[in-house]
Design a protein around this motif. Structure first.
Motif, mmCIF file in Angstrom:
data_model
loop_
_atom_site.group_PDB
_atom_site.id
_atom_site.type_symbol
_atom_site.label_atom_id
_atom_site.label_comp_id
_atom_site.label_asym_id
_atom_site.label_seq_id
_atom_site.Cartn_x
_atom_site.Cartn_y
_atom_site.Cartn_z
ATOM 1 N N GLY A 133 0.894 -1.293 -0.028
ATOM 2 C CA GLY A 133 0.007 0.015 -0.106
ATOM 3 C C GLY A 133 0.881 1.194 -0.223
ATOM 4 O O GLY A 133 0.507 2.173 -0.853
ATOM 5 N N ARG A 134 1.770 1.229 0.813
ATOM 6 C CA ARG A 134 2.710 2.437 0.936
ATOM 7 C C ARG A 134 3.651 2.675 -0.429
ATOM 8 O O ARG A 134 3.516 3.864 -0.812
ATOM 9 N N ALA A 135 4.049 1.643 -0.924
ATOM 10 C CA ALA A 135 4.468 1.778 -2.371
ATOM 11 C C ALA A 135 3.571 2.243 -3.433
ATOM 12 O O ALA A 135 4.030 2.878 -4.283
ATOM 13 N N LEU A 136 2.441 1.705 -3.234
ATOM 14 C CA LEU A 136 1.519 2.030 -4.525
ATOM 15 C C LEU A 136 1.078 3.524 -4.304
ATOM 16 O O LEU A 136 0.593 4.318 -5.434
ATOM 17 N N GLU A 146 8.661 -0.544 -6.409
ATOM 18 C CA GLU A 146 9.228 -1.624 -5.963
ATOM 19 C C GLU A 146 8.990 -1.895 -4.468
ATOM 20 O O GLU A 146 8.771 -0.800 -3.890
ATOM 21 N N VAL A 147 8.577 -3.043 -4.210
ATOM 22 C CA VAL A 147 8.232 -3.318 -2.748
ATOM 23 C C VAL A 147 9.182 -4.248 -2.063
ATOM 24 O O VAL A 147 9.497 -5.411 -2.613
ATOM 25 N N LEU A 148 9.790 -3.864 -0.997
ATOM 26 C CA LEU A 148 10.602 -4.799 -0.218
ATOM 27 C C LEU A 148 9.863 -5.569 0.548
ATOM 28 O O LEU A 148 9.198 -5.103 1.610
ATOM 29 N N LEU A 149 9.851 -6.840 0.453
ATOM 30 C CA LEU A 149 9.070 -7.806 1.322
ATOM 31 C C LEU A 149 9.979 -8.834 1.890
ATOM 32 O O LEU A 149 10.313 -9.708 1.096
ATOM 33 N N HIS A 155 8.180 -6.420 -8.082
ATOM 34 C CA HIS A 155 8.062 -5.073 -8.750
ATOM 35 C C HIS A 155 6.568 -5.075 -9.402
ATOM 36 O O HIS A 155 6.333 -6.143 -9.899
ATOM 37 N N TYR A 156 5.965 -3.869 -9.343
ATOM 38 C CA TYR A 156 4.519 -4.068 -9.862
ATOM 39 C C TYR A 156 4.300 -2.672 -10.556
ATOM 40 O O TYR A 156 4.812 -1.743 -10.468
ATOM 41 N N LYS A 157 3.810 -3.019 -11.807
ATOM 42 C CA LYS A 157 3.459 -2.000 -12.836
ATOM 43 C C LYS A 157 1.798 -1.507 -12.441
ATOM 44 O O LYS A 157 0.988 -2.447 -12.495
#
Length: 165
Positions: A133-136, A146-149, A155-157
Motif C-alpha cells: 500500500g505504501r509503495a502504491l 518496488e516493494v521490499l518484502l 516489482h509492480y506495474k
C-alpha cells in the motif's frame, strides 16, 4: 489531554467501513449486552459462583464485548472518512481500486486501497500503511513500484486506477 488529540492516529475509513463499524457497535450495545446480561443472570441462578464455569465464561464474554465497544468507539472518535466517489484516479490513493501487474510472478492483481482499520487481504483490501500500500500510494498508471518484502524486492506495474463505487 489536548496533546493526545493532536497526536492521536487518524483512522481512515471509507463510508462502507464507517457504516460497518457503526452497525457492529449498535449490535454490541443493544443485542450483545442484553444477551450477556441474560447469560450472567442464568448462571447466577445456578448457585455457587466460585465453581460456575458458565458464569466465568459469561463474564469473560462480557469483558470481550466491553473491550470491543471501547475499541470501536475509539476508532470512530479518531475517524477520517474518505469519499470514494471523489477519489482521484490520476494517482493511487485511499478509496480507489488499483489493478497492477506483478512483474516477478507475471500475474495481474487488483486491490482496493483502504485505511488500516478496514484492511482484509482475503477480500483484496490492503492498507495504505502496508508495504505494498505504501509503495502504491501516489503512483500513476504506467509507473513501476518496488516493494521490499522480507529479503525480496517485488516489482509492480500500475495498469489501472479506478474509483471503488
Amino acid at each position: 489531554m489536548g496533546e493526545e488529540t493532536t497526536s492521536a492516529k487518524k483512522n481512515i475509513l471509507t463510508y462502507a467501513g464507517l457504516k460497518k463499524l457503526e452497525d457492529e457497535l449498535n449490535d454490541l450495545k443493544v443485542n450483545k449486552r442484553r444477551e450477556i446480561s441474560r447469560k450472567i443472570g442464568e448462571a447466577r441462578e445456578q448457585g455457587d459462583l466460585s465453581e460456575n464455569a458458565e458464569y466465568d465464561a459469561a463474564k469473560d464474554e462480557q469483558r470481550d464485548i466491553e473491550a470491543r465497544i471501547e475499541e470501536i468507539e475509539n476508532i470512530l472518535k479518531h475517524a477520517e472518512v474518505i469519499d470514494e466517489e471523489e477519489a482521484d484516479t490520476e494517482t493511487v490513493n485511499i478509496g480507489c481500486k488499483v489493478k497492477i501487474h506483478d512483474i516477478d510472478y507475471d500475474e495481474d492483481l487488483e486491490f482496493k486501497i483502504v485505511g488500516s482499520t478496514e484492511a482484509n487481504s482475503l477480500q483484496g483490501k490492503i492498507s495504505n500503511e502496508s508495504p505494498v500500500g505504501r509503495a502504491l500510494i501516489g503512483a500513476r498508471v504506467g509507473d513501476v513500484v518496488e516493494v521490499l518484502l522480507g529479503d525480496e524486492t517485488d516489482h509492480y506495474k500500475i495498469l489501472e486506477i479506478t474509483r471503488n463505487v
